[in-house]
Every structure is written in structure tokens, then in C-alpha cells.
Scaffold this motif. Structure first.
Motif, PDB file in Angstrom:
ATOM      1  N   ASN A 110       0.808  -1.219   0.000  1.00 38.14           N
ATOM      2  CA  ASN A 110       0.000   0.000   0.000  1.00 38.14           C
ATOM      3  C   ASN A 110       0.840   1.268   0.000  1.00 38.14           C
ATOM      4  OD1 ASN A 110      -2.412  -1.514   0.133  1.00 38.14           O
ATOM      5  ND2 ASN A 110      -2.184  -1.728   2.368  1.00 38.14           N
ATOM      6  N   ALA A 111       2.139   1.114  -0.106  1.00 40.94           N
ATOM      7  CA  ALA A 111       3.014   2.283  -0.034  1.00 40.94           C
ATOM      8  C   ALA A 111       2.814   3.168  -1.254  1.00 40.94           C
ATOM      9  CB  ALA A 111       4.469   1.844   0.065  1.00 40.94           C
ATOM     10  N   HIS A 112       2.594   4.432  -1.016  1.00 40.16           N
ATOM     11  CA  HIS A 112       2.475   5.408  -2.091  1.00 40.16           C
ATOM     12  C   HIS A 112       3.782   6.176  -2.257  1.00 40.16           C
ATOM     13  CE1 HIS A 112       0.584   8.130  -4.860  1.00 40.16           C
ATOM     14  NE2 HIS A 112       0.824   9.177  -4.087  1.00 40.16           N
ATOM     15  N   LYS A 113       4.324   6.610  -1.117  1.00 38.43           N
ATOM     16  CA  LYS A 113       5.618   7.275  -1.108  1.00 38.43           C
ATOM     17  C   LYS A 113       6.382   6.833   0.133  1.00 38.43           C
ATOM     18  CE  LYS A 113       4.386  11.324  -3.839  1.00 38.43           C
ATOM     19  NZ  LYS A 113       4.489  12.802  -3.961  1.00 38.43           N
ATOM     20  N   LEU A 114       7.709   7.011   0.083  1.00 39.00           N
ATOM     21  CA  LEU A 114       8.567   6.677   1.211  1.00 39.00           C
ATOM     22  C   LEU A 114       9.213   7.947   1.738  1.00 39.00           C
ATOM     23  CD1 LEU A 114      10.424   3.474  -0.089  1.00 39.00           C
ATOM     24  CD2 LEU A 114       8.374   3.585   1.334  1.00 39.00           C
ATOM     25  N   LEU A 115       9.150   8.125   3.041  1.00 37.31           N
ATOM     26  CA  LEU A 115       9.866   9.211   3.695  1.00 37.31           C
ATOM     27  C   LEU A 115      11.208   8.660   4.165  1.00 37.31           C
ATOM     28  CD1 LEU A 115       9.814  12.147   4.734  1.00 37.31           C
ATOM     29  CD2 LEU A 115       8.903  11.246   6.893  1.00 37.31           C
ATOM     30  N   ILE A 116      12.295   9.295   3.729  1.00 36.49           N
ATOM     31  CA  ILE A 116      13.657   8.823   4.000  1.00 36.49           C
ATOM     32  C   ILE A 116      14.399   9.909   4.770  1.00 36.49           C
ATOM     33  CG2 ILE A 116      15.793   7.995   2.940  1.00 36.49           C
ATOM     34  CD1 ILE A 116      14.093   7.269   0.475  1.00 36.49           C
ATOM     35  N   PHE A 117      15.147   9.528   5.792  1.00 37.69           N
ATOM     36  CA  PHE A 117      15.872  10.503   6.596  1.00 37.69           C
ATOM     37  C   PHE A 117      17.053   9.816   7.278  1.00 37.69           C
ATOM     38  CE2 PHE A 117      12.016   8.973   8.675  1.00 37.69           C
ATOM     39  CZ  PHE A 117      12.518   8.311   9.779  1.00 37.69           C
ATOM     40  N   THR A 118      18.003  10.617   7.743  1.00 38.93           N
ATOM     41  CA  THR A 118      19.128  10.087   8.513  1.00 38.93           C
ATOM     42  C   THR A 118      18.780  10.116   9.994  1.00 38.93           C
ATOM     43  OG1 THR A 118      20.207  12.243   8.723  1.00 38.93           O
ATOM     44  CG2 THR A 118      20.777  10.913   6.803  1.00 38.93           C
ATOM     45  N   THR A 119      19.301   9.156  10.722  1.00 37.00           N
ATOM     46  CA  THR A 119      19.050   9.051  12.154  1.00 37.00           C
ATOM     47  C   THR A 119      20.177   8.237  12.771  1.00 37.00           C
ATOM     48  OG1 THR A 119      17.432   8.361  13.828  1.00 37.00           O
ATOM     49  CG2 THR A 119      17.573   7.019  11.849  1.00 37.00           C
ATOM     50  N   GLY A 120      19.953   7.686  13.969  1.00 35.08           N
ATOM     51  CA  GLY A 120      20.957   6.864  14.631  1.00 35.08           C
ATOM     52  C   GLY A 120      20.372   6.234  15.874  1.00 35.08           C
ATOM     53  N   CYS A 121      21.135   5.349  16.478  1.00 42.95           N
ATOM     54  CA  CYS A 121      20.698   4.738  17.731  1.00 42.95           C
ATOM     55  C   CYS A 121      21.839   4.580  18.715  1.00 42.95           C
ATOM     56  CB  CYS A 121      20.049   3.378  17.464  1.00 42.95           C
ATOM     57  SG  CYS A 121      21.188   2.136  16.824  1.00 42.95           S
ATOM     58  N   LEU A 122      23.086   4.827  18.281  1.00 44.03           N
ATOM     59  CA  LEU A 122      24.246   4.608  19.139  1.00 44.03           C
ATOM     60  C   LEU A 122      24.937   5.896  19.545  1.00 44.03           C
ATOM     61  CD1 LEU A 122      25.864   1.593  17.243  1.00 44.03           C
ATOM     62  CD2 LEU A 122      24.341   1.507  19.230  1.00 44.03           C
ATOM     63  N   THR A 123      24.864   6.917  18.717  1.00 45.81           N
ATOM     64  CA  THR A 123      25.597   8.153  18.957  1.00 45.81           C
ATOM     65  C   THR A 123      24.917   9.294  18.220  1.00 45.81           C
ATOM     66  OG1 THR A 123      27.752   9.238  18.723  1.00 45.81           O
ATOM     67  CG2 THR A 123      27.134   7.652  17.024  1.00 45.81           C
ATOM     68  N   TYR A 124      25.394  10.512  18.472  1.00 50.03           N
ATOM     69  CA  TYR A 124      24.759  11.676  17.856  1.00 50.03           C
ATOM     70  C   TYR A 124      25.052  11.790  16.367  1.00 50.03           C
ATOM     71  CZ  TYR A 124      29.345  13.980  18.002  1.00 50.03           C
ATOM     72  OH  TYR A 124      30.671  14.293  17.821  1.00 50.03           O
ATOM     73  N   SER A 125      26.136  11.208  15.876  1.00 51.23           N
ATOM     74  CA  SER A 125      26.441  11.297  14.452  1.00 51.23           C
ATOM     75  C   SER A 125      25.494  10.398  13.662  1.00 51.23           C
ATOM     76  CB  SER A 125      27.900  10.899  14.181  1.00 51.23           C
ATOM     77  OG  SER A 125      28.109   9.544  14.486  1.00 51.23           O
ATOM     78  N   PRO A 126      24.935  10.883  12.565  1.00 51.32           N
ATOM     79  CA  PRO A 126      23.950  10.088  11.804  1.00 51.32           C
ATOM     80  C   PRO A 126      24.608   8.891  11.124  1.00 51.32           C
ATOM     81  CG  PRO A 126      24.480  12.110  10.639  1.00 51.32           C
ATOM     82  CD  PRO A 126      25.167  12.205  11.961  1.00 51.32           C
ATOM     83  N   HIS A 127      24.259   7.701  11.569  1.00 49.75           N
ATOM     84  CA  HIS A 127      24.857   6.495  11.009  1.00 49.75           C
ATOM     85  C   HIS A 127      23.803   5.518  10.503  1.00 49.75           C
ATOM     86  CE1 HIS A 127      23.883   4.120  14.700  1.00 49.75           C
ATOM     87  NE2 HIS A 127      24.026   5.287  15.277  1.00 49.75           N
ATOM     88  N   GLN A 128      22.538   5.898  10.547  1.00 50.65           N
ATOM     89  CA  GLN A 128      21.456   5.056  10.047  1.00 50.65           C
ATOM     90  C   GLN A 128      20.554   5.861   9.121  1.00 50.65           C
ATOM     91  OE1 GLN A 128      19.588   3.679  13.693  1.00 50.65           O
ATOM     92  NE2 GLN A 128      20.677   1.726  13.609  1.00 50.65           N
ATOM     93  N   ILE A 129      19.883   5.122   8.229  1.00 51.34           N
ATOM     94  CA  ILE A 129      18.867   5.713   7.357  1.00 51.34           C
ATOM     95  C   ILE A 129      17.531   5.107   7.740  1.00 51.34           C
ATOM     96  CG2 ILE A 129      18.063   5.991   4.984  1.00 51.34           C
ATOM     97  CD1 ILE A 129      21.020   5.642   4.149  1.00 51.34           C
TER      98      ILE A 129
END
Length: 683
Positions: free
Chosen positions: A463-482
Motif C-alpha cells: 500500500n506504499a504510495h511514497k517513502l519518507l527517507i531521513f538520517t538518524t541513529g541509535c548509538l551516537t549523535y552522528s547520523p549512522h542510520q537511514i
């Protein structure tokens, strides 16, 4: 028609081939230089020259020519390294003599009907197989020049197997990589990579007074916008010569500088993002919507943190962010959908609606949002994973039951409270092993509180029409995950409850649908034109590194990896593209914008160059020189043979391919179109 090209380093080219006269080209040195001489003699001179060339080619045929050796120093010009034959000095001397003689008569020896390498009976003096073996020892320019001697040599010089060998040898492509699926011949494919890459500097724009941070094209390609530390947004007309259309100064709105812009789908509105100076010198972000009809400021939206940037979701609605602190290293990011026109007549009409509310751990935040349209996933411009082995699978966002150690009886909130009570009891009794630091304790409590209060992820893409993509993280303040969240059709409008729909009373946060961990600091992202592939600039952490303190992330590499992910299959495809470098440490890292066209991908770098790679072959094709850091690159959506680069040297440079430069600068048609793509040569 362009004026004189901007000053730049002289181009040294493969076997004497160069860009159009007067143009500064960014290609790396490709080999020895030479110049063809137009004929000034009669037909008999041409015949004599051809006979001399025939004799010297016989001598070359007797010499031994080992295969070329690839450049192996790991430099960015690996794919452009010269492929010169190695062999005895006598053979090299003979080949040089042959090349000089061919160049002396290249323009007159190939006239129709001439077969100067035939004997009196019309029999070729050299068999095709021998000529083929000799041509294998020549560079591409010399093969084309030799093909002008007679019809027999021309036929051999266009042999598919010959150009296949020339292609793999010259561009240093791995032999197991097949030809581009849209290519019709190896000759044309060699020509495409050499002649259609935007590497010729044609114009330098100096209207900005400070560092230029970002560039964006309109969807039509007729306009582009630039953002700068001089706190202006400039809109430019894109023609054969780029001209400034309008400059919008954002200092009256208390902005410090502008950092990002994006045109909406019908190119009627421009989203401009910048850093806003609040009270007591506090800084946050703000998004402004500018009309491109009269350049009026239509609305302003707060955006926190400022490197969320913002993006369009529909023609009249945009996404912004906000950040709420919960603890020292725990926070909550809220993504909002905003109406571009906020001067509504009725107070019952929403101009804003909450899209998602996401928990942040270990000082991480959501940044750099963008939207991918899923409608073209089944018909991509270029299928990158065809015939490739499967890559790394995305880490899917786990639900609360997995994190709690498995399903249990009773409702999720009750299980969460029980788990939290047991954890706190053990902590107070001294049974928590090992002893947790203050930051680790805060993170553990936040995770337990979020369990059972988070809306589960949408694992199905149906059912996906569009995907929202952003940088984030879970271990440190530097963005290491999408992070990836599906945007469903009912979420595409601000109508409905302001705080969003589909959330139960106990669902306080939204879980991510998919997560990509790149094990490094993400400094750039870009989508392919069909939105199927996500390209990511990342500076890797050391292998096996562990984050012990969220405020002290691992050191990052100077070499930038350009990773590629398929958003349909949820896999990493291709190997990482490399060549560009960055030098700033973790706490000073800044975004380096990249862009993707149908066939190419380009990126800026901190080493004062922009870079262009071929998407199919994974090879670096050109370096684009600036005087300082290159912050942003962008291809024209109308023609990928035009590229713009923006730099800290306060300039914007326009680059075009040698083919388009020749077309617009040539006073009359070329007499020999089948080799004109190599350009005229200089003495």
C-alpha cells in the motif's frame, strides 16, 4: 552561443585527443599529446604517406606488445589512466613513427574509393587478422586515425571485438561487468563515456559573496536555485548562457544563511531552508516558501534542527521537523506536514498536521528528510542489480515484542510496566550487571518506556504510495542510520486531525518501517531520477569499532564511500564508489550534496573537486576542479550532459560535455563525423 571558455588547466589527452579549442576540460591526463595536420599536399603525397605507414605497420606487426598494465595507485583517475602499450624500445619507436605518419596524412588518405594498401591486382597487402592484432597495440585515437587510411583499415578499426578490448583496457572496467544494457555497440559505448560526460567548464558564476552551499534544478530544467552563506537565495535562468533572474535576501527575516532549496512539482513554488537566529543568539531552522511568479514570500515554517532541511510532499504541502528534549540524551522528533499557503479564510481548515513522532536515543536526531515516489519502482531507467549477487539486506525495524525478548501474555503496556519494574528493582538492589553509566541507564529506561507505546512498523510495501527517507541513529549523535517510513494515501493531505490518524491511545511513538545501518557517518544522500535507488555518501568507522559513549563516536575515514541501495528489493547493490575525500572530524562534519542522472552520479568533496562516476560500470570518469570545498553538484533534468557545481570559493561552475560544446561552438559541420567526437587536436 557561449563566449570564450573560462580559464582552466590545459587538457592533456589520450593519444593527442583533446576537447574543443578554447575550452577548459577537467579530464585527468590521459596519455601522450600529438596533433593531426591537415593536408597541404596532393593525392600522390597521401599515397606515399600511406605506403610508408603500411611499411611501418608491418614492422610493428613483427614486434611483441605485452598487454597494458593498469594504474594501481588507487588515485581518482584510475578509470582515466592511460593505456599505452609496453614493449621493446624499437617497437615503441616504430609505433611512434607510424603514428606520426598517419597523423600527417589522416585527413586525405581515407577518401572514398581509395585502397592504397592493395597491390596492383586488388589484393590486400596485409590480412585483416594481422591489422587487427596491430590495432590491439594502439590507443583509441590511433585506431581511429589509422582507420582513415583506406576502407580496409576503416573496417578493421570499427571491429566490435577490437573496441571491446579498447573499452576494458582504457576504462579499467572489470571483465565480468557486462556492457550497458542500452548500448548498441562497444564503439558507441566507448564514445558515450568519453564524449558525453560533462567535464568541460563553460561558465563561472561569481554573483554570490560567500560560500555557495546548495544547488537545485527546476523539474523543467529551465531554472535553478542556489543557496549561500551570504544569506541569499538566487534564482537563475538556464540557457546556453546562465543568467541571474532574481536574488532574494533573507536577512530581513533574521536568517543567518540559506542552506537548501527545492522546486515543487510544477515549478511554481520554491522551498528555501536556512538557519534562523532566535533570541539570545540561539539558532534553529526555518523554511520559507517563495512564489516564482512574483517572488513573494508566502509562508514561513519553523524547522528544528536546521539540518532536517525540509522537502515537498505534494505540489502545495511540505514536510518540516521539530525536536523535543526528554532527557540529556533522549529526545523526540516530530515530522509535520504543512500547507504552503497558510493564509486560509476559515479557522476550521488545517494548515498543519503531524505525520510521525519518533523517539531518539543516545543524542541522535532525525535529519535530512526526502521523499521517494514508489510509482516508478517497476520501470527504472537503469536496473543496477541485474545479474548481480545479492547484497546486504536492510535491518528491518524490530517491533516491541522482539526487543522485550519475545511475546508474552497480556497487553503490551502491562508487559512493559512489569519489565520496567523488574529492571528498576534489580537496579536498586544492586543486581544490575554490569553497572550502567548515567547515559546508558537513561537509554535503557527510555527503551523500556517506549515498548508497548509505539505503533508497530508497516512491513508490507503493497500500500506504499511514497517513502519518507531521513538520517538518524541509535548509538551516537552522528547520523549512522537511514530511516524509512511509508506514507500512505490518507497521509498526503493536511485534512483530518491535526495530531494525525491511526494512532491508538497507548501508541505514543511511531516505529520505523526499515532501517539501514551504514556503520559510518552519513554526509550525503540522493535519489536516482526514477526514485528506485538511494545513493549515500558515508565516511566509515573503523572495522569492529564499538560505541561506548554516545557523545564520543568512533573516528571516521577520510575516504568517502558512495553506497547504493535498492528501495524496492531492500538490498544494497553494487560495490561502493570511491575517489572523493573529506577531512573534517565527527563534530565538524557537514553535508556534501550529491546528484544522480540516468547514467551518471556526481558528488562534491572536501578535496576541492567534484567527481562523476558511471552508474553501470562503477568507474570514476572525471574530476571537476574548484579552489575550495565542493559542497553541491546537480545535473540538469533535461540533459545529463550539463552539470553545475557549487563551492566554498563562492563560485558556481557550469560544465558541459565535449559533444555539446562542439555542437554549439562549431562554425560548420565536421567533414569526418565518425571520429569528430574525439575533438580537434592541438599542436
Amino acid at each position: 552561443m557561449w563566449g570564450p571558455a573560462q580559464a582552466g588547466p590545459r587538457r592533456e589527452v589520450l593519444s593527442g585527443v583533446c576537447c574543443p579549442p578554447g575550452a577548459a576540460c577537467s579530464r585527468e591526463p590521459l596519455g601522450r599529446a600529438g596533433t593531426p595536420v591537415r593536408s597541404t599536399g596532393s593525392r600522390s603525397v597521401a599515397v606515399q604517406g600511406a605506403w610508408r605507414s603500411r611499411w611501418t605497420l608491418r614492422q610493428v606487426g613483427r614486434a611483441s606488445w605485452p598487454s597494458t598494465q593498469a594504474q594501481s595507485d588507487g588515485s581518482p583517475s584510475r578509470a582515466l589512466a592511460s593505456a599505452q602499450p609496453r614493449g621493446p624500445s624499437l617497437g615503441a619507436s616504430i609505433l611512434g613513427q607510424c603514428n606520426r605518419q598517419l597523423r600527417d596524412h589522416v585527413w586525405v588518405s581515407g577518401l572514398p574509393g581509395q585502397n592504397v594498401t592493395m597491390d596492383e591486382g586488388g589484393t590486400p597487402l596485409l590480412p585483416d587478422s594481422l591489422i587487427y592484432q596491430i590495432f590491439l597495440s594502439l590507443g583509441p585515437a590511433d585506431v581511429l586515425a589509422a582507420g582513415l587510411v583506406c576502407r580496409q583499415w576503416q573496417a578493421v578499426s570499427r571491429d566490435e571485438f577490437l573496441w571491446r578490448e579498447q573499452f576494458y583496457r582504457y576504462y579499467q572496467v572489470a571483465r565480468d561487468v557486462p556492457r550497458h544494457p542500452a548500448a548498441t555497440s562497444w564503439y558507441e559505448e566507448f564514445r558515450r563515456l568519453y564524449d558525453t560526460v560533462p567535464c568541460v567548464e563553460v561558465q563561472t558564476l561569481r554573483e554570490h559573496a560567500d560560500q555557495v552551499l546548495h544547488l537545485s534544478f527546476s523539474h523543467s530544467g529551465y531554472q535553478f536555485a542556489s543557496c549561500s552563506k551570504d544569506c541569499t537565495v538566487k534564482i537563475w535562468n538556464n540557457g546556453l548562457t546562465v543568467s541571474l533572474r532574481r536574488s532574494v535576501d533573507m536577512r530581513p527575516y533574521n536568517w543567518s544563511y540559506t542552506q537548501f532549496s527545492q522546486f515543487n512539482r510544477d515549478d511554481s513554488l520554491l522551498l528555501a531552508s536556512g538557519v534562523f537566529l532566535g533570541p539570545h543568539n540561539s539558532s534553529s531552522g526555518e523554511i520559507a516558501v517563495i512564489s516564482l511568479d512574483n517572488f513573494a514570500l508566502l509562508s514561513r515554517v519553523r524547522n528544528k534542527p536546521y539540518d532536517v532541511f525540509g522537502c515537498w510532499l505534494t505540489e502545495t504541502s511540505l514536510i518540516s521537523g521539530n525536536l523535543h528534549r526528554i532527557g540529556d540524551i533522549t529526545s523526540c522528533s516530530v515530522l509535520w506536514l504543512n500547507n504552503a499557503f497558510q493564509d486560509v479564510e476559515s479557522e476550521n481548515v488545517n494548515v498543519v498536521k503531524r505525520l510521525f513522532k519518533i523517539q531518539n536515543l543516545n543524542a541522535s536526531t532525525i535529519r535530512t528528510v526526502m521523499v521517494a515516489d514508489c510509482s516508478r519502482f517497476d520501470s527504472p531507467d537503469l536496473l543496477l542489480d541485474a545479474g548481480a549477487s545479492p547484497g546486504r539486506v536492510f535491518d528491518l525495524g524490530s517491533d516491541s515484542e522482539d526487543e522485550a525478548g519475545g511475546p508474552g501474555p497480556g497487553p503490551a503496556p502491562a508487559r512493559t510496566k512489569e519489565g520496567l519494574r523488574r529492571f528498576l528493582d534489580g537496579l536498586l538492589d544492586g543486581r544490575a550487571q554490569p553497572q550502567l553509566s548515567e547515559h546508558a541507564l537513561e537509554t535503557k529506561v527510555a527503551e523500556l518506556l517506549a515498548q508497548g507505546r509505539t505503533k508497530p512498523p508497516e512491513h508490507s510495501m503493497a500500500n506504499a504510495h511514497k517513502l519518507l527517507i531521513f538520517t538518524t541513529g541509535c548509538l551516537t549523535y552522528s547520523p549512522h542510520q537511514i530511516g524509512i517510513k511509508q506514507i500512505l494515501p490518507h497521509q498526503m493531505t493536511t485534512a483530518g486531525p491535526v495530531l494525525g490518524e491511526g494512532r491508538g491511545s497507548d501508541a505514543f511513538f511511531d516505529a520505523l518501517d526499515h532501517v539501514i545501518d551504514v556503520h559510518g557517518h552519513i554526509i550525503g544522500m540522493g535519489l536516482s531520477p526514477d526514485n528506485r535507488y538511494l545513493y549515500v555518501n558515508s565516511r566509515a568507522w573503523p572495522s569492529g569499532s564499538v560505541v561506548a559513549d554516545p557523545m564520543q563516536p568512533p573516528p571516521i575515514a577520510e575516504e568517502i564511500d558512495l553506497l547504493v541501495f535498492d528501495l524496492k528489493t531492500m538490498r544494497e547493490v553494487k560495490r561502493a564508489l570511491r575517489a572523493h575525500r573529506a577531512y573534517t572530524p565527527n563534530d565538524e562534519c557537514f553535508f556534501i550534496f550529491l546528484d544522480v542522472s540516468r547514467d551518471f552520479v556526481a558528488s562534491g568533496a572536501e578535496d576541492r573537486h567534484g567527481y562523476i562516476w558511471d552508474r553501470h560500470y562503477n568507474i570514476c570518469l572525471a574530476k571537476l576542479r574548484h579552489q575550495d570545498v565542493v559542497n553541491s553538484v546537480v545535473f540538469s533534468p533535461r540533459e545529463q550532459e550539463l552539470l553545475l557545481t557549487a563551492s566554498d570559493d563562492a563560485t558556481i561552475k557550469a560544465w558541459r560535455s565535449p559533444r555539446t560544446v562542439r555542437i554549439h561552438q562549431a562554425p560548420r559541420p565536421r567533414p569526418y563525423p565518425f571520429i569528430s567526437w574525439f575533438g580537434s587536436q592541438r599542436r
